[in-house]
Design a protein around this motif. Structure first.
Motif, PDB file in Angstrom:
ATOM      1  N   UNK A   7      -0.679   0.634  -0.892  1.00 54.27           N
ATOM      2  CA  UNK A   7      -1.159   0.843   0.477  1.00 54.27           C
ATOM      3  C   UNK A   7      -0.719  -0.308   1.374  1.00 54.27           C
ATOM      4  N   UNK A   8       0.180   0.008   2.310  1.00 50.27           N
ATOM      5  CA  UNK A   8       0.798  -1.006   3.173  1.00 50.27           C
ATOM      6  C   UNK A   8       1.575  -2.029   2.347  1.00 50.27           C
ATOM      7  N   UNK A   9       2.123  -1.580   1.221  1.00 56.73           N
ATOM      8  CA  UNK A   9       2.802  -2.470   0.284  1.00 56.73           C
ATOM      9  C   UNK A   9       1.801  -3.132  -0.644  1.00 56.73           C
ATOM     10  N   UNK A  10       2.229  -4.190  -1.313  1.00 58.27           N
ATOM     11  CA  UNK A  10       1.330  -4.934  -2.203  1.00 58.27           C
ATOM     12  C   UNK A  10       0.475  -5.856  -1.332  1.00 58.27           C
ATOM     13  N   UNK A  11      -0.458  -5.228  -0.607  1.00 62.70           N
ATOM     14  CA  UNK A  11      -1.130  -5.902   0.508  1.00 62.70           C
ATOM     15  C   UNK A  11      -2.213  -6.888   0.079  1.00 62.70           C
ATOM     16  N   UNK A  12      -2.515  -6.952  -1.218  1.00 64.35           N
ATOM     17  CA  UNK A  12      -3.399  -8.014  -1.705  1.00 64.35           C
ATOM     18  C   UNK A  12      -2.614  -9.277  -2.061  1.00 64.35           C
ATOM     19  N   UNK A  13      -1.288  -9.139  -2.188  1.00 60.61           N
ATOM     20  CA  UNK A  13      -0.445 -10.248  -2.630  1.00 60.61           C
ATOM     21  C   UNK A  13       0.473 -10.775  -1.536  1.00 60.61           C
ATOM     22  N   UNK A  14       0.671  -9.987  -0.486  1.00 57.27           N
ATOM     23  CA  UNK A  14       1.559 -10.363   0.611  1.00 57.27           C
ATOM     24  C   UNK A  14       1.029  -9.700   1.881  1.00 57.27           C
ATOM     25  N   UNK A  15       1.416 -10.210   3.044  1.00 55.52           N
ATOM     26  CA  UNK A  15       0.887  -9.626   4.286  1.00 55.52           C
ATOM     27  C   UNK A  15       1.266  -8.156   4.422  1.00 55.52           C
ATOM     28  N   UNK A  16       0.280  -7.355   4.778  1.00 49.34           N
ATOM     29  CA  UNK A  16       0.447  -5.904   4.817  1.00 49.34           C
ATOM     30  C   UNK A  16       1.590  -5.461   5.729  1.00 49.34           C
ATOM     31  N   UNK A  17       2.225  -4.363   5.320  1.00 48.86           N
ATOM     32  CA  UNK A  17       3.273  -3.727   6.114  1.00 48.86           C
ATOM     33  C   UNK A  17       4.435  -4.660   6.457  1.00 48.86           C
ATOM     34  N   UNK A  18       4.713  -5.623   5.567  1.00 46.25           N
ATOM     35  CA  UNK A  18       5.890  -6.470   5.738  1.00 46.25           C
ATOM     36  C   UNK A  18       6.886  -6.172   4.623  1.00 46.25           C
ATOM     37  N   UNK A  19       8.125  -6.569   4.836  1.00 47.09           N
ATOM     38  CA  UNK A  19       9.142  -6.365   3.809  1.00 47.09           C
ATOM     39  C   UNK A  19       8.778  -7.107   2.533  1.00 47.09           C
ATOM     40  N   UNK A  20       8.119  -8.267   2.670  1.00 46.54           N
ATOM     41  CA  UNK A  20       7.692  -9.020   1.491  1.00 46.54           C
ATOM     42  C   UNK A  20       6.706  -8.215   0.652  1.00 46.54           C
ATOM     43  N   UNK A  21       5.778  -7.534   1.300  1.00 42.13           N
ATOM     44  CA  UNK A  21       4.779  -6.737   0.584  1.00 42.13           C
ATOM     45  C   UNK A  21       5.417  -5.543  -0.109  1.00 42.13           C
ATOM     46  N   UNK A  22       6.395  -4.922   0.521  1.00 43.80           N
ATOM     47  CA  UNK A  22       7.055  -3.769  -0.090  1.00 43.80           C
ATOM     48  C   UNK A  22       8.013  -4.193  -1.196  1.00 43.80           C
ATOM     49  N   UNK A  23       8.648  -5.347  -1.023  1.00 45.05           N
ATOM     50  CA  UNK A  23       9.609  -5.817  -2.025  1.00 45.05           C
ATOM     51  C   UNK A  23       8.946  -6.143  -3.360  1.00 45.05           C
ATOM     52  N   UNK A  90       8.578  -5.775  10.627  1.00 45.78           N
ATOM     53  CA  UNK A  90       9.816  -5.040  10.323  1.00 45.78           C
ATOM     54  C   UNK A  90       9.993  -3.782  11.164  1.00 45.78           C
ATOM     55  N   UNK A  91      11.245  -3.432  11.373  1.00 44.07           N
ATOM     56  CA  UNK A  91      11.541  -2.117  11.921  1.00 44.07           C
ATOM     57  C   UNK A  91      11.530  -1.097  10.792  1.00 44.07           C
ATOM     58  N   UNK A  92      11.377   0.163  11.165  1.00 40.29           N
ATOM     59  CA  UNK A  92      11.372   1.226  10.166  1.00 40.29           C
ATOM     60  C   UNK A  92      12.733   1.324   9.479  1.00 40.29           C
ATOM     61  N   UNK A  93      13.800   1.091  10.218  1.00 40.09           N
ATOM     62  CA  UNK A  93      15.132   1.136   9.616  1.00 40.09           C
ATOM     63  C   UNK A  93      15.302   0.039   8.567  1.00 40.09           C
ATOM     64  N   UNK A  94      14.740  -1.138   8.816  1.00 38.96           N
ATOM     65  CA  UNK A  94      14.795  -2.216   7.820  1.00 38.96           C
ATOM     66  C   UNK A  94      14.033  -1.817   6.558  1.00 38.96           C
ATOM     67  N   UNK A  95      12.892  -1.161   6.731  1.00 39.81           N
ATOM     68  CA  UNK A  95      12.112  -0.724   5.568  1.00 39.81           C
ATOM     69  C   UNK A  95      12.873   0.340   4.778  1.00 39.81           C
TER      70      UNK A  95
END
Length: 255
Positions: A7-23, A90-95
């Protein structure tokens, strides 16, 4: 197959909805991510839950007053931890590029866009345009609480699987009519007050079910035993390996 959505990436480990959280998802064996998309004044689609910057960046103000050039000066990570100082909005295209690179599947929540229908209409069109960059083989669900916007998205892009989101207080007896109008394949109900009887009713009507937001392992287990197809969670790293995807040349992170 029981599906975990980060949910919004790994949002307990990195800031939500960022490329870091999704990576981080691939490292922890998570195949599916969930993100929120909204739009800037110049039409750029960005990944953000809120329509303001106040909660998750170092700035204040509305997304609808920004243009793409403003993103370079926005820090979406320092509020969370020093390790993420300078993390961009991030932009949606970056994601999408990251999703392709990491071979993830994606649930895109189209926000209701409080700037009005003209901007909502532009958001729908620009999301569709960006999705053309998604690699074949990547699975996709598009969801929204704004069922008018979701129905319009489905009209324009009928090949995409869509899901109607409902808060528990807004899940009335007309839920099936709403899903039918949206031509939805999924219902995404809030976990609060969700009962086994309701799950059985959704299943009997032929819909798949993903429940948000489930951070308790026992509750997730109960929901899966009731027959739900997936859960959205902020704590995907805590779930046992049976819910995760083993990637070649990669190990699942610690529990």
């Amino acid at each position: 197959m029981k599906t975990l959505f980060a949910h919004r990436g790994m949002s307990a480990l990195a800031p939500e909805n960022t490329l870091a959280a999704f990576a981080l998802c691939r490292q922890y064996g998570i195949k599916w991510i969930e993100c929120d998309v909204d739009i800037l004044a110049d039409g750029t689609v960005v990944v953000s839950h809120d329509d303001t910057l106040d909660r998750c960046t170092d700035r204040s103000g509305s997304l609808y007053e920004l243009v793409t050039a403003d993103l370079a000066a926005i820090d979406a990570g320092s509020w969370f931890h020093d390790d993420f100082i300078g993390e961009p909005l991030p932009t949606f295209e970056q994601l999408i590029a990251l999703v392709n690179q990491h071979e993830l599947n994606i649930n895109v929540e189209i926000k209701s866009c409080t700037a009005g229908w003209e901007m909502t209409d532009k958001l729908i069109g620009n999301v569709i345009a960006a999705l053309e960059q998604l690699d074949t083989g990547r699975e996709l669900i598009v969801s929204s609480f704004n069922h008018l916007a979701l129905a319009e998205f489905k009209r324009r892009h009928p090949q995409t699987v869509v899901a109607c989101l409902f808060e528990s207080t807004g899940l009335g007896d007309d839920w099936e009519s709403i899903l039918q109008v949206c031509e939805a394949e999924y219902i995404h109900p809030q976990d609060n007050n969700l009962t086994q009887t309701m799950v059985a009713r959704f299943k009997a009507a032929g819909y798949k079910i993903n429940v948000y937001t489930v951070n308790d392992l026992a509750r997730a287990n109960q929901l899966f035993n009731w027959g739900v197809d997936g859960v959205f969670t902020d704590t995907a790293h805590r779930f046992p390996s049976k819910y995760k995807q083993l990637y070649a040349n990669n190990t699942i992170g610690s529990q």
